[in-house]
Enzyme design. Structure first.
Site, mmCIF file in Angstrom:
data_model
loop_
_atom_site.group_PDB
_atom_site.id
_atom_site.type_symbol
_atom_site.label_atom_id
_atom_site.label_comp_id
_atom_site.label_asym_id
_atom_site.label_seq_id
_atom_site.Cartn_x
_atom_site.Cartn_y
_atom_site.Cartn_z
ATOM 1 N N MET A 29 -12.272 -7.574 7.303
ATOM 2 C CA MET A 29 -13.699 -7.232 7.280
ATOM 3 C C MET A 29 -13.873 -5.869 6.597
ATOM 4 S SD MET A 29 -15.409 -8.852 10.657
ATOM 5 C CE MET A 29 -15.000 -7.553 11.795
ATOM 6 N N GLY A 30 -12.880 -5.434 5.826
ATOM 7 C CA GLY A 30 -12.990 -4.162 5.109
ATOM 8 C C GLY A 30 -12.718 -2.972 6.010
ATOM 9 N N GLU A 34 -4.301 1.875 7.572
ATOM 10 C CA GLU A 34 -2.880 1.533 7.378
ATOM 11 C C GLU A 34 -2.524 0.143 7.926
ATOM 12 O OE1 GLU A 34 0.130 2.450 5.995
ATOM 13 O OE2 GLU A 34 -1.160 3.748 4.811
ATOM 14 N N HIS A 36 -4.369 -2.619 7.816
ATOM 15 C CA HIS A 36 -4.669 -3.580 6.749
ATOM 16 C C HIS A 36 -3.662 -3.448 5.601
ATOM 17 C CE1 HIS A 36 -8.865 -2.865 8.390
ATOM 18 N NE2 HIS A 36 -8.776 -4.178 8.471
ATOM 19 N N GLY A 146 -2.828 -9.271 11.973
ATOM 20 C CA GLY A 146 -2.203 -8.218 12.783
ATOM 21 C C GLY A 146 -2.131 -8.604 14.252
ATOM 22 N N GLN A 152 -6.845 -13.249 19.038
ATOM 23 C CA GLN A 152 -7.308 -13.826 17.768
ATOM 24 C C GLN A 152 -6.159 -14.542 17.054
ATOM 25 O OE1 GLN A 152 -9.963 -11.757 14.851
ATOM 26 N NE2 GLN A 152 -8.083 -11.331 13.746
#
Ligand code: PAF
Length: 292
Positions: A29-30, A34, A36, A146, A152
Site C-alpha cells: 500500500m506504499g 525497510e 517493504h 511480511g 494476513q
C-alpha cells in the site's frame, strides 16, 4: 522502472517476460520502509521480473480507520522501488480495481474470526479480495508478504490454496528498528513521546520469549507476562494479546506445537501490531509446513 496504471498495460508488459523466467509480485500500500524494501530485494534475487503493486485498498479500512490519512508519497516510493531494481510499479486507480457495480468479495472463514479479524470487522474480507485480484491480475510465480502481518499471511496462504491460485506465497521475516519496534508505515504517525512508549510492544514479546525459554508452557502465564509489560507503560492501551496455534490461529491449552503470540496495542491513536512464534524444541516442522 515503468509505472503502469491499468490491468491491460500490466498484462502487455508481462507477457514477453513470462516465457523468459519467473515473475515476482510484492503487493503493497506504499509508504515504503525497510520492511517493504526487504521484500523487493528478496523478489529481485529470486525472480526475472519484479512487479510491485501500490494500491491503498479502501476495502480493508473500516469507516473510522485511517484510509484518508494513510501516508501516500508516490514520488518517494518510486525512487525507493527503482533503487531496488523493481521492473514494474503497478499503481492502479481505485476504479481499475473496483469498477462501478463491483459485487464480488473473497471471505476466508475461520482464520479471520480472531485477533485482528475480531477487532477490525471486514478488514480481512478487503485484504483477501484485493490480494486475490492482484494475484489474478499479475499471475506471479512468487509473491512476497511480511510476517509482521502474520494473520494476513495465513489468510493469503489459505485463499491461494482454496482457490487454486497459481504461484508460491513466500513469507519474509519482520524487519525491526534498532530498538526492535517492528517497521510499519503507521510508525510515522507516532509523536516522539509515543515512539518511546511503543518500545513496550517488542519488550512484551521479548519478556514472553524469556519466560518460554525458561520452560513455561501455560498460555495464561505467558499472556500475563505480556500484559504486565504493556500495562506498565502508561502511553499504551492494549487491544489484544493472544496465544494461538501458529497455523490455524485457534486457542491452545498448552504450547506443544508452534504457537503465535500476537499483540495489538494503541499508542495514542495509532494501532500497532507485532508477533513472535514460540516453537517447542521437539517440533521441527516450520508452522507453514504443517498440514491443517
Ligand atoms: O500488507 C499490506 O500492505 C496490504 O494488506 C496488502 C497485502 C498490500 C493488501 O492491500
Amino acid at each position: 522502472m515503468e509505472i503502469v496504471r491499468t490491468v491491460t498495460e500490466l498484462r502487455q508488459r508481462l507477457e514477453p517476460v513470462r516465457a523468459k523466467g519467473r515473475v515476482g509480485l510484492v503487493p503493497t500500500m506504499g509508504a515504503f520502509h525497510e520492511g517493504h524494501l526487504s521484500l523487493m530485494r528478496r523478489a529481485r534475487a529470486e525472480c526475472t521480473a519484479v512487479v510491485v503493486s501500490l494500491f491503498v485498498n479502501p476495502a480493508q479500512f473500516g469507516p473510522h480507520e485511517d484510509l484518508e490519512r494513510y501516508p501516500r508519497n508516490l514520488a518517494a516510493d518510486c525512487a525507493f522501488a527503482e533503487n531496488e531494481g523493481v521492473d514494474l510499479l503497478f499503481a492502479p486507480p481505485v476504479d481499475e480495481v473496483y469498477p462501478a457495480g463491483f459485487r464480488t468479495y473473497v471471505d476466508v472463514e475461520g482464520l479471520t474470526e480472531r485477533l485482528c479479524g475480531a477487532e477490525r470487522s471486514g478488514h480481512f474480507r478487503g485484504v483477501a479480495t484485493v490480494v486475490t485480484k492482484l494475484l489474478c491480475m499479475v499471475l506471479p510465480d512468487r509473491s512476497y508478504f511480511g510476517e509482521k502481518d502474520y494473520q494476513q499471511l495465513q489468510v493469503i496462504r489459505r485463499l491461494a490454496r482454496d482457490l487454486n491460485l497459481p504461484g508460491e506465497i513466500v513469507s519474509c521475516p519482520i524487519v525491526r528498528e534498532p530498538d526492535e519496534l517492528a517497521m510499519s508505515s503507521r510508525n510515522r504517525y507516532l509523536t516522539p513521546a509515543e515512539r518511546v512508549s511503543a518500545r513496550a510492544v517488542p519488550r512484551a514479546w521479548q519478556a514472553v520469549r524469556a519466560c518460554f525459554a525458561a520452560g513455561e508452557r501455560a498460555p495464561d502465564a505467558l499472556l500475563d507476562v505480556a500484559r504486565r509489560v504493556l500495562e506498565a507503560e502508561p502511553g499504551i492501551r492494549v487491544n489484544y494479546v493472544e496465544l494461538v496455534d501458529a497455523v490455524d490461529l485457534t486457542p491452545i491449552a498448552r504450547v506443544t506445537a508452534p504457537a503465535l503470540l500476537a499483540l495489538a496495542a494503541f499508542v495514542g491513536k495509532t494501532r500497532l501490531i507485532d508477533n513472535t512464534v514460540l516453537c517447542p524444541e521437539q517440533v521441527e516442522a516450520a508452522p507453514e509446513e504443517r498440514s491443517t
